[in-house]
Design an enzyme around this catalytic site. Structure first.
Site, PDB file in Angstrom:
ATOM      1  N   HIS A 179      -1.776  26.504 -53.550  1.00 27.63           N
ATOM      2  CA  HIS A 179      -2.446  26.929 -52.429  1.00 27.63           C
ATOM      3  C   HIS A 179      -3.692  26.757 -52.274  1.00 27.63           C
ATOM      4  O   HIS A 179      -3.945  26.452 -51.079  1.00 27.63           O
ATOM      5  CB  HIS A 179      -1.990  28.636 -52.578  1.00 27.63           C
TER       6      HIS A 179
ATOM      7  N   CYS B 237     -15.745 -13.492 -55.851  1.00 23.45           N
ATOM      8  CA  CYS B 237     -15.567 -12.031 -56.238  1.00 23.45           C
ATOM      9  C   CYS B 237     -16.912 -11.262 -57.001  1.00 23.45           C
ATOM     10  O   CYS B 237     -16.619 -10.359 -57.558  1.00 23.45           O
ATOM     11  CB  CYS B 237     -14.385 -11.750 -57.024  1.00 23.45           C
TER      12      CYS B 237
END
Length: 799
Positions: free
Chosen positions: A420, A750
């Site tokens: 919830h 990279c």
């Protein structure tokens, strides 16, 4: 049937006005998806007209209107008084004779032939006419009663459900969303219970709720009735399934996470409505196991995909497994309401500083919030809550919503991504950290906190008020450049979010990061668990308990991490570097200190290709290969490419390629490309020779700079000398790039250099480099800068 009662099987989405969103959706499922194998329990519903008649005939309508006239819903005490008055009035007012008679008749029809001494249990659920709409979720606003037995209990539960339309939370929610109270009517669904008290249940979404990634089905599961998961009383197991692999009939599970599952909701023998279920502890051995099998996970995902296809939109679905017949059932389906409202502009919350972490849990959303902690043990204390406070509670239910909408952030002890608190936090756009386990004890009322959900799946609660910023990006605004812009992605948990940023794939996925987070155990200790010290063996067995064994644990966990990256960025390339742990890093894993040498300089020691082909480590490397083969060949994620780090010699190159082939990873087979990290000077000097064995290079500029200049890249004293733009380093880079370009092979970089040095990025583009792979937080900025450079270059050429 009549204006008072309708069978669920006779209903569809066109009947929302008659029976509300929930019951209409159940009818739609039964009517349209039963033939596709989607199981939905049968039942009947009272109509909205029956509810309106009940209010009008008894004078309740006028009394309710008078009670709510002028009510300030932000005044929690006045709201509580008004709601209690209305509910007591509704419960005290008898149902009309015709409505009661028809409920009794429908129940008799459904239970014909049943043993009256052992009555079937029923769920009595609310379904509001303004419920489950695409732009507002009324989920949980009204009551649901489970394990209701016999007609008398059903009639009592119907009364209670009618009254729940005027819960404090429901009144407040209607005001917040602009619905007139008497314009919303209530239907009650009476549906046969699935015996998940003897099995498991949960919630699933047909989209990743945090990122909006649409090719995933997210499933949460725990033992017992589903209310435990929905309420957040249980930290459930979590599974992510990849739709394209599922549709192709391939293994499709991207992720398995074992939840705490400390408790479960089961039946009681009470005859009092509201006391027919209870929570009981789950035994530790049971809690450590998954609550669903792989086959059940994929069956549920197929249900989810069928439902989404039928509705034509992302869906929020509740499911349950029957412990008697072993079948899986759908008990609710409604439109997903949060991701559906997102626009094409992305926002990224970035902490400007770090502080002391006081607790952590599951991050909900990607925002950051700050404010004073308000630790509430009961909804009776809601009047102490001020706008901008951080709500800290054990868990929430719909009664908490009046204060949740005022919170700057929400923190709970219990709950998972579909509880919830998580659902409402997403809907409100409030950051939440759920399932911390200790928030109400670790945090002090009034303590200043910063709640960060912008760092991946883990949400962190920091002490104090920290600086943070919000970065916005309009997708589609980035310029065209001749070089691909890829990402370096360290861990899978942020893959779905990172993939929303414009990119050309992953240029570097570090397998050691996945092993560190997903495994945490030295592979040799895993393979030899029976020969470990007792405390080490106990820890290993605890971690591998949900899996078939140590090998299965390693291969599946690594495959989960790699496949999540590959799925998130598909069809773009994902270059996975095989593990590049140094010996000191491997020694830090569980059981690792027993197997690793004590090296003076691990950076130059037993790492990369040398480790893979060593007889003492080869079996560990084989496990990595098996995981990647599963991802590529079984799951079909052939966008995964393999990268081999720190290859010192041609002999090592040949040996590693042979080892891959012996594990079924044959270069060129099934489209497999194998690239090599170009990070040792010998790689550039003998570039053509190395390229005879690989499909290209990915330049590791940090190591290449370190080894070319003889500079320890981690030395503060030598930092002034460490520069990728040094002529000697550029010469090495030029040799490597030229060799790849001349042979039509891939060449990328990279390292961080292109982000730090604009002139270096421009030089790399001018050399014809295929791609630049960057940390995600620098992609947009670097891409825009490279675009400006390219535009200026074109303009200069025209002059």
């Amino acid at each position: 049937m009549t204006t008072n009662i309708l069978w669920l099987s006779d209903l569809g989405l066109d009947d929302i006005g008659k029976v509300g969103g929930k019951n209409a959706s159940l009818g739609e499922l039964i009517h349209n998806l039963g033939a596709a194998g989607v199981n939905v329990p049968e039942g009947f519903a009272t109509t909205a007209d029956a509810f309106r008649s009940f209010l009008a005939q008894t004078g309740l309508e006028d009394r309710i209107a008078a009670t709510l006239l002028g009510l300030d819903s932000s005044d929690t005490l006045a709201l509580a008084r008004a709601g209690r008055t209305i509910r007591e009035d509704i419960i005290a007012t008898p149902l009309p004779d015709d409505l009661e008679s028809e409920i009794r008749g429908a129940y008799a029809t459904l239970t014909e032939g049943e043993d009256p001494a052992d009555p079937v249990s029923w769920a009595v659920r609310s379904s509001a006419t303004a419920e489950d709409l695409p732009d507002a979720s009324f989920a949980g606003q009204q009551e649901t009663f489970l394990n209701i037995r016999g007609i008398d209990q059903i009639l009592q539960a119907v009364h209670e459900v009618f009254a729940s339309l005027y819960n404090d939370r429901a009144i407040s929610y209607r005001v917040h969303h602009g619905f007139a109270h008497l314009d919303v009517a209530l239907s009650v669904g009476i549906q046969r219970m699935v015996r998940s008290d003897l099995a498991s249940s949960g919630v699933m979404f047909t989209i990743d709720t945090e990122s909006g990634f649409s090719n995933a089905v997210l499933i949460t599961s725990a033992y017992g009735l589903g209310e435990g998961v929905v309420q957040g009383a249980v930290n459930p197991d979590e599974f992510v399934v990849y739709k394209p692999a599922l549709n192709a009939g391939r293994p499709a599970i991207l992720k398995r996470t074992v939840g705490e599952k400390a408790t479960k909701m089961i039946y009681t023998k009470s005859k009092h409505v509201g006391r027919t279920v209870e929570f009981v502890p789950v035994t530790p051995p049971e809690a450590r196991r998954f609550s669903l099998t792989d086959a059940e996970i994929e069956e549920l995902a197929r249900y989810a995909v069928s439902i989404e296809k039928h509705y034509g939109r992302p869906m929020d679905i509740e499911w349950a497994k029957d412990g008697i017949d072993g079948r899986l059932y759908i008990v609710q389906a409604r439109p997903e309401t949060v991701v559906a409202r997102r626009t094409g502009r992305t926002e990224r919350f970035v902490l400007g500083e770090r502080g002391t972490v006081v607790t952590e849990g599951r991050a909900i959303g990607h925002k950051i919030g700050a404010g004073p902690a308000r630790v509430l043990s009961s909804i009776e204390d809601m009047h102490e809550f001020n706008p901008g406070d951080v709500l800290v509670a054990d868990m929430t239910d719909p009664d908490w919503e009046p204060v949740m909408k005022m919170a700057s952030a929400i923190i709970t002890n219990r709950g998972g991504r579909t509880c919830h608190a998580a659902i409402i936090a997403r809907e409100l756009g409030v950051p939440a950290v759920v399932g911390t386990g200790d928030a109400t004890s670790a945090l002090i009322d009034g303590q200043q906190l910063t709640v960060s959900c912008g760092e991946g799946e883990t949400g962190y609660v920091y002490e104090g008020t920290l600086d943070y910023s919000i970065e916005y990006t309009d997708l589609g605004d980035l310029p065209e450049i001749p070089t691909s812009v890829m990402m370096n992605v360290g861990t899978p948990e942020q893959a779905f979010n990172f993939a929303q940023t414009p990119n050309d794939g992953i240029g570097l996925a570090r397998l050691e990061f996945i092993i560190n987070r997903q495994i945490g155990i030295h592979p040799k200790a895993l393979l030899d668990v029976d020969d470990q010290a007792p405390e080490v063996a106990k820890e290993i067995r605890k971690r591998i308990a949900p899996y078939a064994g140590a090998r299965d644990f390693f291969v599946k966990r690594v495959a989960e991490g790699v496949s999540t990256l590959a799925a998130a960025f598909a069809p773009g390339p994902v270059i996975v570097r095989m593990s590049d742990f140094k010996s000191n890093e491997y020694a830090n894993l569980v059981g690792g200190d027993r197997y690793e040498p004590d090296e003076e300089n691990p950076m130059l020691g037993f790492r990369g290709a040398s480790r893979y082909v060593s007889p003492g480590f080869r079996e560990c490397f084989d496990l990595e290969c098996q995981a990647l083969k599963f991802v590529r060949d079984e799951m079909g994620l052939t966008n995964v490419k393999i990268m081999i780090p720190f290859v010192r010699t041609i002999a090592e190159a040949e040996a590693v390629i042979a080892a891959l082939a012996e594990n079924g990873l044959v270069r060129g087979q099934n489209g497999l490309q194998v690239v090599m990290m170009c990070e040792v000077p010998s790689n550039a000097v003998l570039a053509h020779e190395f390229l005879n064995h690989f499909d290209g290079f990915s330049i590791g500029s940090n190591d290449l700079t370190q080894l070319t200049l003889g500079v320890d890249r981690d030395s503060a004293e030598m930092a002034r000398v460490f520069d990728e733009r040094d002529p000697a380093v550029l010469k090495m880079l030029s040799m490597a790039i030229e060799a790849c370009v001349s042979r039509g092979k891939y060449v990328g970089i990279c390292g961080q250099g292109p982000s730090d040095h604009p002139d270096f990025a421009e030089w790399l583009m001018s050399q014809g480099i295929s791609s630049i792979s960057l940390n995600p937080d620098t992609v947009v900025e670097t891409w825009q800068r490279l675009g400006r450079m390219e535009a200026a270059k074109r303009e200069a050429a025209l002059v």
